[in-house]
Design a protein around this motif. Structure first.
Motif, PDB file in Angstrom:
ATOM      1  N   ASN A  66       0.825  -1.201   0.000  1.00 32.80           N
ATOM      2  CA  ASN A  66       0.000   0.000   0.000  1.00 32.80           C
ATOM      3  C   ASN A  66       0.859   1.251   0.000  1.00 32.80           C
ATOM      4  O   ASN A  66       1.920   1.271   0.626  1.00 32.80           O
ATOM      5  N   CYS A  67       0.397   2.246  -0.709  1.00 31.01           N
ATOM      6  CA  CYS A  67       1.091   3.531  -0.782  1.00 31.01           C
ATOM      7  C   CYS A  67       1.208   4.116   0.630  1.00 31.01           C
ATOM      8  O   CYS A  67       0.237   4.140   1.385  1.00 31.01           O
ATOM      9  N   LEU A  68       2.407   4.579   0.970  1.00 24.18           N
ATOM     10  CA  LEU A  68       2.619   5.122   2.314  1.00 24.18           C
ATOM     11  C   LEU A  68       1.804   6.383   2.579  1.00 24.18           C
ATOM     12  O   LEU A  68       1.490   6.700   3.715  1.00 24.18           O
ATOM     13  N   LEU A  69       1.481   7.105   1.517  1.00 24.31           N
ATOM     14  CA  LEU A  69       0.779   8.374   1.726  1.00 24.31           C
ATOM     15  C   LEU A  69      -0.742   8.238   1.720  1.00 24.31           C
ATOM     16  O   LEU A  69      -1.411   8.708   2.613  1.00 24.31           O
ATOM     17  N   CYS A  70      -1.285   7.590   0.666  1.00 29.15           N
ATOM     18  CA  CYS A  70      -2.757   7.541   0.575  1.00 29.15           C
ATOM     19  C   CYS A  70      -3.311   6.189   1.021  1.00 29.15           C
ATOM     20  O   CYS A  70      -4.522   6.008   1.091  1.00 29.15           O
ATOM     21  N   LEU A  71      -2.407   5.258   1.280  1.00 27.08           N
ATOM     22  CA  LEU A  71      -2.752   3.916   1.772  1.00 27.08           C
ATOM     23  C   LEU A  71      -3.517   3.047   0.759  1.00 27.08           C
ATOM     24  O   LEU A  71      -3.962   1.955   1.076  1.00 27.08           O
ATOM     25  N   CYS A  77       5.386   4.611  -2.709  1.00 29.05           N
ATOM     26  CA  CYS A  77       4.377   5.636  -2.883  1.00 29.05           C
ATOM     27  C   CYS A  77       3.745   5.446  -4.264  1.00 29.05           C
ATOM     28  O   CYS A  77       4.441   5.124  -5.213  1.00 29.05           O
ATOM     29  N   CYS A  78       2.412   5.594  -4.377  1.00 27.00           N
ATOM     30  CA  CYS A  78       1.761   5.372  -5.668  1.00 27.00           C
ATOM     31  C   CYS A  78       2.036   6.540  -6.616  1.00 27.00           C
ATOM     32  O   CYS A  78       2.428   7.619  -6.185  1.00 27.00           O
ATOM     33  N   THR A  79       1.797   6.320  -7.908  1.00 29.31           N
ATOM     34  CA  THR A  79       2.096   7.376  -8.878  1.00 29.31           C
ATOM     35  C   THR A  79       1.192   8.593  -8.679  1.00 29.31           C
ATOM     36  O   THR A  79       1.617   9.715  -8.886  1.00 29.31           O
ATOM     37  N   ASN A  80      -0.050   8.365  -8.248  1.00 26.95           N
ATOM     38  CA  ASN A  80      -0.957   9.496  -7.989  1.00 26.95           C
ATOM     39  C   ASN A  80      -0.365  10.444  -6.959  1.00 26.95           C
ATOM     40  O   ASN A  80      -0.495  11.656  -7.067  1.00 26.95           O
ATOM     41  N   CYS A  81       0.240   9.883  -5.928  1.00 25.80           N
ATOM     42  CA  CYS A  81       0.828  10.725  -4.893  1.00 25.80           C
ATOM     43  C   CYS A  81       2.156  11.315  -5.354  1.00 25.80           C
ATOM     44  O   CYS A  81       2.441  12.482  -5.100  1.00 25.80           O
ATOM     45  N   LEU A  82       2.939  10.503  -6.036  1.00 26.28           N
ATOM     46  CA  LEU A  82       4.256  10.978  -6.470  1.00 26.28           C
ATOM     47  C   LEU A  82       4.182  12.234  -7.320  1.00 26.28           C
ATOM     48  O   LEU A  82       5.026  13.113  -7.203  1.00 26.28           O
TER      49      LEU A  82
HETATM   50 ZN   LIG Z   1      -0.705   7.244  -2.897  1.00 25.99          ZN
END
Ligand SMILES: [Zn+2]
Ligand SMILES: [Zn+2]
Length: 218
Positions: A3-8, A29-34
């Protein structure tokens, strides 16, 4: 599934062996957050990394600093501010890991001794950790805590700002060996540069020849 560390949100893992290997190494971290973090692309001021079409930005022209040069990775945009709020003030320690790939790359190339900007003992107690050492630790980077910070009482905003510019808040926490000729300071954000400059002053007065810095945000 990771899971993405930021948005989970679960991060999709690519199928090939090559990308899954890369994945396990670095993607936290997912690409959306990156994409929320905007890289500083330049042209940048040669001294402080601020976007500037001139070699030196207006802030740096004619300014005498102990700090030789600053480099930063990302713009301190709204997304970055939210990130820092969560990391630093809400104490979400684990998200300090997301810049590890870039930090490793940057510091591997510099080969200088890394010195994190310290927080005062009282601040550390309040937050539970120092954000700069937390980021370095989670990036598996070795550093030397040559500097410590005095705790200053909270005062009115204006006096506080004035004092921040000029009053020395750092001191050497241990003797620096004569082999330490070049040091790179590490901090989370570069705003006016005065914090890094005060830290550089202490190091230079202790015999270090060159002091540069890296910050995540600018
Ligand atoms: Zn994310
Ligand atoms: Zn500048």
């Amino acid at each position: 599934m990771i899971n993405c560390l930021l948005c989970l949100q679960p991060v999709k893992q690519a199928a090939s062996w090559e990308s899954s290997w890369l994945f396990s190494e670095e993607v936290l971290c997912c690409t959306n957050c990156l994409v929320g973090f905007e890289k500083l692309t330049g042209p940048l001021c040669n001294m402080c990394s601020k976007e500037s079409s001139d070699e030196f930005c207006k802030d740096c022209q004619g300014r005498e600093l102990y700090l030789n040069r600053n480099r930063s990775l990302y713009q301190y945009n709204d997304f970055a501010k939210e990130y820092m709020k969560r990391f630093k003030f809400q104490g979400d320690y684990i998200i300090g890991a997301i810049f590890q790939k870039e930090l490793k790359k940057y510091f591997a190339a510099s080969k200088m001794t890394i010195v994190p900007i310290p927080v005062s003992g009282a601040r550390k107690l309040e937050r539970g950790f120092n954000q700069t050492t937390a980021i370095l630790k989670q990036s598996d980077l070795r550093y030397q805590e040559f500097l410590a910070k005095k705790h200053s009482e909270k005062q009115s905003k204006k006096t506080k700002r004035e004092r921040l510019e000029t009053e020395q808040v750092f001191y050497l926490s241990e003797e620096i060996g004569s082999s330490e000729k070049e040091i790179i300071l590490f901090d989370d954000i570069y705003t006016t540069g005065s914090t890094l400059n005060l830290a550089a002053q202490v190091l230079k007065e202790s015999g270090v020849k060159k002091v540069s810095s890296l910050t995540i945000f600018r």
